[in-house]
Scaffold this active site. Structure first.
Site, PDB file in Angstrom:
ATOM      1  CE  LYS A  23      -2.911   0.982   3.590  1.00  0.00           C
ATOM      2  NZ  LYS A  23      -2.742   2.376   4.045  1.00  0.00           N
ATOM      3  N   GLY A  95      -4.911   8.136   5.543  1.00  0.00           N
ATOM      4  CA  GLY A  95      -3.943   9.050   6.142  1.00  0.00           C
ATOM      5  C   GLY A  95      -2.763   9.295   5.221  1.00  0.00           C
ATOM      6  CD  GLN A 169       0.337   8.361   7.086  1.00  0.00           C
ATOM      7  OE1 GLN A 169      -0.219   9.176   7.826  1.00  0.00           O
ATOM      8  NE2 GLN A 169      -0.223   7.232   6.719  1.00  0.00           N
ATOM      9  CG  ASP A 315       0.671   0.194   9.484  1.00  0.00           C
ATOM     10  OD1 ASP A 315       0.391   1.037  10.349  1.00  0.00           O
ATOM     11  OD2 ASP A 315       0.973   0.492   8.322  1.00  0.00           O
TER      12      ASP A 315
HETATM   13  C1  S3P Z   1       2.465   4.931   6.158  1.00  0.00           C
HETATM   14  C2  S3P Z   1       3.074   5.292   7.310  1.00  0.00           C
HETATM   15  C3  S3P Z   1       2.606   4.893   8.648  1.00  0.00           C
HETATM   16  C4  S3P Z   1       1.660   3.716   8.572  1.00  0.00           C
HETATM   17  C5  S3P Z   1       0.629   3.895   7.496  1.00  0.00           C
HETATM   18  C6  S3P Z   1       1.303   4.044   6.144  1.00  0.00           C
HETATM   19  C7  S3P Z   1       3.003   5.440   4.882  1.00  0.00           C
HETATM   20  O1  S3P Z   1       1.924   5.985   9.238  1.00  0.00           O
HETATM   21  O2  S3P Z   1       1.036   3.523   9.810  1.00  0.00           O
HETATM   22  O3  S3P Z   1      -0.232   2.782   7.453  1.00  0.00           O
HETATM   23  O4  S3P Z   1       2.660   4.890   3.815  1.00  0.00           O
HETATM   24  O5  S3P Z   1       3.775   6.396   4.922  1.00  0.00           O
HETATM   25  P1  S3P Z   1       2.732   7.143  10.030  1.00  0.00           P
HETATM   26  O6  S3P Z   1       3.790   7.591   9.154  1.00  0.00           O
HETATM   27  O7  S3P Z   1       1.750   8.248  10.272  1.00  0.00           O
HETATM   28  O8  S3P Z   1       3.185   6.521  11.289  1.00  0.00           O
END
Ligand code: S3P
Length: 434
Positions: A23, A95, A169, A315
């Site tokens: 993903k 998110g 993120q 995750d």
């Molecule tokens: C992700 C980063 C993680 C993860 C999310 C996907 C990404 O979140 O929990 O499912 O693709 O950058 P955070 O960076 O907010 O911890």
């Protein structure tokens, strides 16, 4: 629409299974190629609600996607020629979409409006809006979605500092903005979050130097579109790893799983619990390490998960908690306060799921202690959280056969990251009957 699914306890799981595309890498393959002027082909892209959210937002800025049965072609005029979105950028449950695209929006000469579903509207957004404002973007002062970002005054400053949370993120959001800033940026990470953005943008010609916890970005490089072959998602594979590892007689082979060292916490934790997991045929696919993963069933023992391991297994904590529920000895999970601001408050929801199935969980502000017991079938809520729904399914497989099936409420949440989850579960369960 909300669908409940009933899962009966099961014997060993056996077979070979290709898990869906990663993903995180799928979002980045779409976004990074959208920033470049030209065309790129993506194979193995995850076809799920979250990735569709990213595609529909990018479409509003003028990016085109051509979808065939085995690939998606991205055609973009390049970020410099994006048009103002005709309506709100609806990121659904995602998110990753809202935070990564916020960084892109900060580099666009107009106002972009973001929103999402009820779950996304509760998640913290100051963590991206504040750094973007420090770089010169005009931003809404709200804490959560809906919010707007206006990059029309340009980004006169680079970002220079340490992030408050180890979040890929937030880091990626700042990196996307940094590509369009007038000055270089220097981002320091408090923990080893996933580095797919840095890998992909570097391969496309961006000037990004990574030294330990520091990422230096020089703006202005032109990006070349890059075909991407997306590896299998280790976060999806994790459900089958746990399901197989905790059931004697199971054996599952999953080819082509992404094993980026910043994502393999789940394997390290399971191995520390005594699980039999083997990686073979290691190679590199589109700049990402991949391997075939073989898992055999056995007995597990309790462990402690904390510090950087939390960041590397973030995750996967709900399903690791299921493994802990049937292990020998208690498991403690600490330093995991970030779990409270995921698609659901995963400390509360994971505890509620295990408690409903008869296992004792003590909750702390930043984690939990799981005292193993006998899992019992019953009614559990996914709370609309895809990873909770799948973790509950894994728990249901290991429930005491006398206690009957487990009904998982709002089970269609799996559409977010793994639409074929129930079909794959059926396949692994019934392979003996073939
Ligand atoms: C992700 C980063 C993680 C993860 C999310 C996907 C990404 O979140 O929990 O499912 O693709 O950058 P955070 O960076 O907010 O911890």
């Amino acid at each position: 629409m909300s669908i409940d699914i009933s899962i009966a306890p099961s014997g060993p799981l056996r077979g070979e299974l290709s898990v869906p595309g990663d993903k995180s890498i799928s979002h980045r393959a779409l976004i990074c190629n959208a920033l470049a002027d030209g065309e790129a082909q993506i194979t193995g892209l995850l076809d799920s609600a979250d990735c569709r959210s990213t595609m529909s937002c990018l479409r509003q800025w003028g990016v085109e996607f051509e979808e065939t049965s085995d690939r998606v072609v991205v055609r973009s005029p390049g970020q410099g020629r994006f048009r103002s979105a005709p309506s709100v950028l609806d990121c659904g449950n995602s998110g990753t979409s809202i935070r990564l695209l916020s960084g892109v929006a900060a580099g666009l000469p107009f106002r972009s409006q973001f929103d999402g579903d009820e779950s996304l509207q509760q998640r913290p957004m100051r963590r991206v809006l504040e750094p973007l404002a420090s770089m010169g973007a005009n931003v809404d002062n709200s804490e959560t979605a809906p919010f707007w970002i206006d990059g029309s005054a340009g980004l006169s400053r680079g970002f220079d500092g340490e992030l408050a949370v180890a979040s890929a993120q937030v880091k990626s959001c700042i990196v996307f903005a940094a590509l369009r800033a007038e000055q270089p940026s220097r981002i320091v990470e408090p923990g080893p979050s996933r580095d797919h953005t840095e890998r992909m943008l570097s391969a496309m010609g961006a000037s990004i130097d990574v030294g330990g916890a520091m990422i230096a970005v020089q703006p202005g490089a032109s990006l070349t579109p890059q075909d991407v072959d997306v590896p299998g998602d280790i976060s999806a594979a994790a459900f089958w790893m746990v399901a197989a590892a905790m059931t004697q007689g199971s054996e599952i082979v999953m080819p082509n799983v992404g094993v980026n060292p910043r994502r393999t916490g789940v394997i390290d934790v399971l191995q520390s619990m005594g699980a039999q997991i083997e990686l073979s045929n290691r190679r590199v696919m589109s700049g990402e390490p991949v391997a075939d993963v073989i898992v055999r069933g056995g007995r597990l023992r309790g462990t402690t998960i904390d510090g950087d391991m939390i960041v590397r297994a973030l995750d996967e904590i709900p399903v690791l908690a299921v493994a802990a529920a049937v292990a020998e000895g208690a498991t403690e999970i600490r330093d995991a306060a970030e779990l409270r601001v995921k698609e659901s408050d995963r400390i509360t929801t994971t505890s509620a799921m295990l408690t409903a199935m008869g296992v004792d969980v003590e909750q702390w502000s930043d984690g939990m202690r799981i005292v193993p017991g006998t899992l019992r079938g019953g009614e559990v809520d996914s709370f609309g959280d895809h990873r909770l729904a799948m973790a509950a399914a894994v728990a249901a497989l290991s429930a005491d056969p006398e206690s009957g099936p487990t009904t998982i409420q709002r089970a269609s949440a799996v559409e977010i990251s793994y639409p074929a989850f129930w079909r794959d579960l059926d396949r692994l369960r019934h392979v003996d009957a073939v």
